[in-house]
Design a protein around this motif. Structure first.
Motif, PDB file in Angstrom:
ATOM      1  N   SER A  44      40.809  28.317  35.463  1.00  0.00           N
ATOM      2  CA  SER A  44      41.066  27.636  36.720  1.00  0.00           C
ATOM      3  C   SER A  44      39.798  27.197  37.426  1.00  0.00           C
ATOM      4  O   SER A  44      39.826  26.343  38.302  1.00  0.00           O
ATOM      5  N   ARG A  73      50.199  28.274  36.365  1.00  0.00           N
ATOM      6  CA  ARG A  73      49.969  27.281  37.405  1.00  0.00           C
ATOM      7  C   ARG A  73      50.774  26.024  37.060  1.00  0.00           C
ATOM      8  O   ARG A  73      50.717  25.528  35.944  1.00  0.00           O
ATOM      9  N   ARG A  88      50.709  29.838  43.725  1.00  0.00           N
ATOM     10  CA  ARG A  88      49.650  30.714  44.219  1.00  0.00           C
ATOM     11  C   ARG A  88      50.173  31.887  45.051  1.00  0.00           C
ATOM     12  O   ARG A  88      49.380  32.739  45.480  1.00  0.00           O
ATOM     13  N   TYR A  91      48.738  35.520  45.173  1.00  0.00           N
ATOM     14  CA  TYR A  91      47.523  35.467  44.352  1.00  0.00           C
ATOM     15  C   TYR A  91      46.268  35.612  45.227  1.00  0.00           C
ATOM     16  O   TYR A  91      46.246  35.060  46.321  1.00  0.00           O
ATOM     17  N   ILE A 116      44.561  32.403  34.976  1.00  0.00           N
ATOM     18  CA  ILE A 116      45.536  31.377  35.333  1.00  0.00           C
ATOM     19  C   ILE A 116      45.640  30.420  34.151  1.00  0.00           C
ATOM     20  O   ILE A 116      44.620  29.980  33.614  1.00  0.00           O
TER      21      ILE A 116
END
Length: 294
Positions: A44, A73, A88, A91, A116
């Motif tokens: 990510s 994601r 998210r 997270y 991710i």
């Protein structure tokens, strides 16, 4: 050529190593407070501190056996279910805390750094377990549909968590129907091994977000969240899509929020004792154990 998971070739070793230490470790430890540091998720490009969650070393000899918490994601958002916080939500605290507790409460080798991933990533097959949250307004792209189908049919396991009410479930059902046109999700009975493989659960756990939980003077505990469509959310549902061998490919945790039980463990002692210790961690550990041994 069909792709398989490297980690799946070592299931027997992982399965024989699963030794439960006990949830008393969590209760006595309370909030995880230790050194702070930075970890980089290469998938990510996101840098974040560990929020005080301890790290640990992984023996280089067991890198291939290490369990990594992998969060999905997704970019598309705006489906029929309306509302929600997207991929998210919770997270990175839930991912970090759950990885720590899995490391503490079992002898499974766990990567301290969650990742991710996207369903179109080339490295998707490096992760036998995926976690997807807040699917009430999710809309898969065609590439994501194809990626998830291939992933699941070749041995992968997807856990879906934290969505409430009939409208949000219907949105997920329709999206999963695109992935598996010939398969439907079915309610998983409490007798199924996923509720008993490590912790012997006596009921299907329901975990609300911390701001929705309450306890009345008579001892009654409120464990559900209200929804915009007014549907009844008092009953948690655990549904699954299985393959031809009856292996769970997609495990759907509906009318419950296990991720908040992981994320919020250090914010309120009552919530921690009632929902993190009794429900969120036992169910999560059972789910991962099932995923890694089937």
């Amino acid at each position: 050529m069909k792709r398989r998971f490297v980690a799946m070739t070592k299931r027997a070793r992982i399965r024989s190593a699963m030794i439960v230490i006990g949830l008393a470790v969590i209760v006595s430890a309370g909030v995880a407070v230790a050194q702070r540091g930075q970890w980089r998720n290469n998938q990510s490009g996101i840098d974040t501190d560990r929020r005080g969650v301890p790290s640990w070393d992984v023996d280089p000899k067991f890198i291939g056996d290490t369990f990594t918490f992998a969060r999905v994601r997704y970019d598309s958002y705006g489906g029929r279910g309306r509302g929600g916080g997207g991929w998210r939500t919770d997270y990175p605290d839930s991912d970090l805390n759950f990885s720590l507790r899995l490391q503490q409460l079992t002898s499974m080798k766990v990567n301290p750094d969650p990742v991710i991933v996207e369903l179109t990533d080339d490295n998707l097959f490096d992760y036998p377990f995926l976690y997807l949250i807040e699917p009430g307004a999710l809309v898969f792209s065609e590439a994501e549909v194809a990626g998830l189908r291939q992933y699941c049919e070749n041995g992968g396991f997807l856990m879906v968590d934290d969505f409430w009410g009939d409208a949000q479930y219907e949105n997920l059902r329709l999206e999963l129907k695109r992935v598996f046109p010939d398969r439907d999700a079915a309610e998983v009975p409490l007798s199924h091994e996923i509720f008993h493989c490590v912790y012997d659960l006596k009921e299907k756990p329901q975990v609300p977000a911390i701001n929705a939980a309450y306890r009345m003077a008579n001892g009654e505990v409120g464990s559900w969240e209200r929804t915009w469509d007014g549907s009844d959310t008092r009953t948690p549902h655990y549904r699954a899509i299985t393959d031809d061998d009856d292996r769970i490919m997609v495990f759907i945790c509906h009318n419950t929020d296990l991720g908040d039980g992981w994320e919020r463990e250090g914010e309120d002692q009552w919530y921690f004792d009632e929902f993190s210790v009794k429900k969120a961690y036992p169910m999560g550990i059972n789910i991962v154990t099932y995923a890694m041994t089937h």
